[in-house]
Design a protein around this motif. Structure first.
Motif, PDB file in Angstrom:
ATOM      1  N   GLN A  43       0.848  -1.187   0.000  1.00 43.85           N
ATOM      2  CA  GLN A  43       0.000   0.000   0.000  1.00 43.85           C
ATOM      3  C   GLN A  43       0.883   1.236   0.000  1.00 43.85           C
ATOM      4  O   GLN A  43       1.959   1.249   0.617  1.00 43.85           O
ATOM      5  CB  GLN A  43      -0.929   0.026   1.218  1.00 43.85           C
ATOM      6  CG  GLN A  43      -1.965   1.144   1.169  1.00 43.85           C
ATOM      7  CD  GLN A  43      -3.025   0.998   2.245  1.00 43.85           C
ATOM      8  OE1 GLN A  43      -2.974   0.081   3.060  1.00 43.85           O
ATOM      9  NE2 GLN A  43      -3.983   1.900   2.259  1.00 43.85           N
ATOM     10  N   VAL A  44       0.435   2.279  -0.702  1.00 40.62           N
ATOM     11  CA  VAL A  44       1.161   3.547  -0.720  1.00 40.62           C
ATOM     12  C   VAL A  44       0.687   4.397   0.456  1.00 40.62           C
ATOM     13  O   VAL A  44      -0.515   4.604   0.638  1.00 40.62           O
ATOM     14  CB  VAL A  44       0.953   4.284  -2.049  1.00 40.62           C
ATOM     15  CG1 VAL A  44       1.596   5.670  -2.009  1.00 40.62           C
ATOM     16  CG2 VAL A  44       1.529   3.470  -3.206  1.00 40.62           C
ATOM     17  N   GLU A  45       1.628   4.864   1.253  1.00 40.72           N
ATOM     18  CA  GLU A  45       1.328   5.681   2.426  1.00 40.72           C
ATOM     19  C   GLU A  45       1.980   7.049   2.269  1.00 40.72           C
ATOM     20  O   GLU A  45       3.177   7.147   1.989  1.00 40.72           O
ATOM     21  CB  GLU A  45       1.859   5.013   3.700  1.00 40.72           C
ATOM     22  CG  GLU A  45       1.200   3.682   4.036  1.00 40.72           C
ATOM     23  CD  GLU A  45      -0.164   3.853   4.695  1.00 40.72           C
ATOM     24  OE1 GLU A  45      -0.482   5.000   5.094  1.00 40.72           O
ATOM     25  OE2 GLU A  45      -0.891   2.858   4.819  1.00 40.72           O
ATOM     26  N   SER A  46       1.202   8.122   2.446  1.00 42.16           N
ATOM     27  CA  SER A  46       1.710   9.488   2.414  1.00 42.16           C
ATOM     28  C   SER A  46       1.658  10.071   3.819  1.00 42.16           C
ATOM     29  O   SER A  46       0.597  10.045   4.460  1.00 42.16           O
ATOM     30  CB  SER A  46       0.892  10.362   1.453  1.00 42.16           C
ATOM     31  OG  SER A  46       0.970   9.854   0.130  1.00 42.16           O
ATOM     32  N   THR A 124       8.505   7.549  11.815  1.00 42.35           N
ATOM     33  CA  THR A 124       7.719   6.342  12.045  1.00 42.35           C
ATOM     34  C   THR A 124       6.221   6.632  11.913  1.00 42.35           C
ATOM     35  O   THR A 124       5.777   7.775  12.096  1.00 42.35           O
ATOM     36  CB  THR A 124       7.990   5.752  13.440  1.00 42.35           C
ATOM     37  OG1 THR A 124       7.607   6.706  14.442  1.00 42.35           O
ATOM     38  CG2 THR A 124       9.458   5.396  13.615  1.00 42.35           C
ATOM     39  N   PHE A 125       5.479   5.597  11.574  1.00 40.75           N
ATOM     40  CA  PHE A 125       4.021   5.666  11.596  1.00 40.75           C
ATOM     41  C   PHE A 125       3.486   4.259  11.812  1.00 40.75           C
ATOM     42  O   PHE A 125       4.191   3.262  11.584  1.00 40.75           O
ATOM     43  CB  PHE A 125       3.457   6.284  10.308  1.00 40.75           C
ATOM     44  CG  PHE A 125       3.816   5.555   9.041  1.00 40.75           C
ATOM     45  CD1 PHE A 125       3.021   4.524   8.550  1.00 40.75           C
ATOM     46  CD2 PHE A 125       4.944   5.913   8.314  1.00 40.75           C
ATOM     47  CE1 PHE A 125       3.349   3.856   7.385  1.00 40.75           C
ATOM     48  CE2 PHE A 125       5.288   5.254   7.143  1.00 40.75           C
ATOM     49  CZ  PHE A 125       4.483   4.229   6.676  1.00 40.75           C
ATOM     50  N   THR A 145       9.780   0.811  -0.436  1.00 43.63           N
ATOM     51  CA  THR A 145      10.591   1.832  -1.103  1.00 43.63           C
ATOM     52  C   THR A 145      10.067   3.224  -0.788  1.00 43.63           C
ATOM     53  O   THR A 145       8.862   3.423  -0.569  1.00 43.63           O
ATOM     54  CB  THR A 145      10.597   1.629  -2.629  1.00 43.63           C
ATOM     55  OG1 THR A 145       9.235   1.636  -3.115  1.00 43.63           O
ATOM     56  CG2 THR A 145      11.256   0.307  -3.008  1.00 43.63           C
ATOM     57  N   LEU A 146      10.989   4.178  -0.769  1.00 43.19           N
ATOM     58  CA  LEU A 146      10.628   5.585  -0.612  1.00 43.19           C
ATOM     59  C   LEU A 146      10.336   6.152  -1.996  1.00 43.19           C
ATOM     60  O   LEU A 146      11.228   6.235  -2.846  1.00 43.19           O
ATOM     61  CB  LEU A 146      11.772   6.348   0.058  1.00 43.19           C
ATOM     62  CG  LEU A 146      11.555   7.837   0.303  1.00 43.19           C
ATOM     63  CD1 LEU A 146      10.442   8.057   1.324  1.00 43.19           C
ATOM     64  CD2 LEU A 146      12.847   8.501   0.762  1.00 43.19           C
ATOM     65  N   GLN A 168       6.362   9.873   0.783  1.00 38.97           N
ATOM     66  CA  GLN A 168       5.445   8.817   0.349  1.00 38.97           C
ATOM     67  C   GLN A 168       6.216   7.505   0.255  1.00 38.97           C
ATOM     68  O   GLN A 168       7.303   7.457  -0.325  1.00 38.97           O
ATOM     69  CB  GLN A 168       4.835   9.167  -1.006  1.00 38.97           C
ATOM     70  CG  GLN A 168       3.673   8.263  -1.419  1.00 38.97           C
ATOM     71  CD  GLN A 168       3.025   8.748  -2.707  1.00 38.97           C
ATOM     72  OE1 GLN A 168       3.584   8.569  -3.784  1.00 38.97           O
ATOM     73  NE2 GLN A 168       1.857   9.373  -2.608  1.00 38.97           N
ATOM     74  N   VAL A 169       5.644   6.476   0.847  1.00 45.67           N
ATOM     75  CA  VAL A 169       6.300   5.177   0.927  1.00 45.67           C
ATOM     76  C   VAL A 169       5.397   4.112   0.322  1.00 45.67           C
ATOM     77  O   VAL A 169       4.185   4.085   0.595  1.00 45.67           O
ATOM     78  CB  VAL A 169       6.619   4.806   2.395  1.00 45.67           C
ATOM     79  CG1 VAL A 169       7.287   3.433   2.470  1.00 45.67           C
ATOM     80  CG2 VAL A 169       7.515   5.858   3.036  1.00 45.67           C
TER      81      VAL A 169
END
Length: 210
Positions: A43-46, A124-125, A145-146, A168-169
Motif C-alpha cells: 500500500q502507498v502511504e503518504s 515512524t508511523f 521503497t521511498l 510517500q512510501v
C-alpha cells in the motif's frame, strides 16, 4: 532405456523460457530450504513529519543561514532500508491475524548550503493489516521503497530550524517462515562459459516519442 529417455538425459537444460513445445519433465524431486511467503500485501502511504535540526557552530547544519520555505534535500539513508515491527497481533480465523505495525523510514536531510553536512532521522508511523500470520512467521518490510520526499524549513529559531517533511512510501509487507520445501528439479545449475557482448558501433539513437 528408451531412445527418448537417452535423448532427454543428453539434453542440456539451462535457465530461461520453455520452448514452444513445453518444458521437459523434471528428473528429480529435491528438498530445499527456502523462505516461504505465507502472505503479502502493499500500500502507498503518504505522511508528514516535523523534526528539529541544530544550526550554527557545532550544530548538524553548521554552514549558512536558513529561511522559512527553503528546500532541504532529503533521501533514504544510504545502506539502510525501511523496516517494521509488530507491536500487536490479534489472531482471527484460519491462521490470519490483525497486525499492528510500526513502520520506520530512515531519512537523511542535507544542508543545502553544504552538501557534506547531513542529519539522519527515522520517521515512524503505525499501520494495521490483516495477513496470514500463524505462530512462528516473521513480518518483513525490507522491500518497501521511498517514492518521494520533500522537506522545507517551516520555522527558524535561535540555533535550530524546524524542518517539515512530506514523504510517500510504498509499504510492502510479507509474512515469512524458513521451511523445507519439496520441488521438482532438473538437477544442479551448471554455469555457461563467460562471454563479452560486442559494443554497438555506431550507437543507436533513442526511439521517437511519437
Amino acid at each position: 532405456m528408451s531412445e527418448e529417455a537417452v535423448t532427454q538425459q543428453q539434453q542440456v537444460i539451462r535457465p530461461g523460457q520453455c520452448p514452444p513445445e513445453g518444458c521437459p519433465p523434471p528428473t528429480r524431486i529435491e528438498c530445499i530450504v527456502v523462505d516461504k511467503v505465507y502472505d503479502s500485501c502493499f500500500q502507498v502511504e503518504s505522511r508528514t513529519r516535523d523534526t528539529t535540526v541544530t544550526t550554527g557552530l557545532g550544530g548538524e547544519f553548521a554552514t549558512g543561514t536558513f529561511t522559512v520555505g527553503q528546500a532541504i534535500p532529503c533521501s533514504l539513508t544510504p545502506n539502510q532500508s525501511i523496516s517494521c515491527n509488530v507491536i500487536n497481533k490479534q489472531p482471527t480465523t484460519g491462521g490470519f491475524a490483525n497486525l499492528t505495525l510500526v513502520v520506520s523510514v530512515p531519512i537523511t536531510l542535507t544542508n543545502p548550503n553544504a552538501p557534506t553536512e547531513t542529519a539522519d532521522r527515522v520517521f515512524t508511523f503505525t499501520k494495521i493489516v490483516t495477513l496470514c500470520a500463524p505462530d512462528g512467521v516473521t513480518v518483513d518490510c525490507s522491500e518497501s521503497t521511498l517514492l518521494f520526499c520533500n522537506c522545507v524549513v517551516s520555522a527558524v529559531g535561535v540555533g535550530t530550524i524546524t524542518v517539515t517533511c512530506d514523504f510517500q512510501v510504498c509499504v510492502v509487507i510479507k509474512t515469512l517462515l524458513t521451511v523445507q520445501l519439496l520441488v521438482p528439479s532438473y538437477g544442479f545449475c551448471v554455469p555457461a562459459p563467460c562471454v563479452v557482448a560486442p559494443g554497438v558501433c555506431p550507437p543507436s539513437p533513442p526511439p521517437q516519442c511519437f
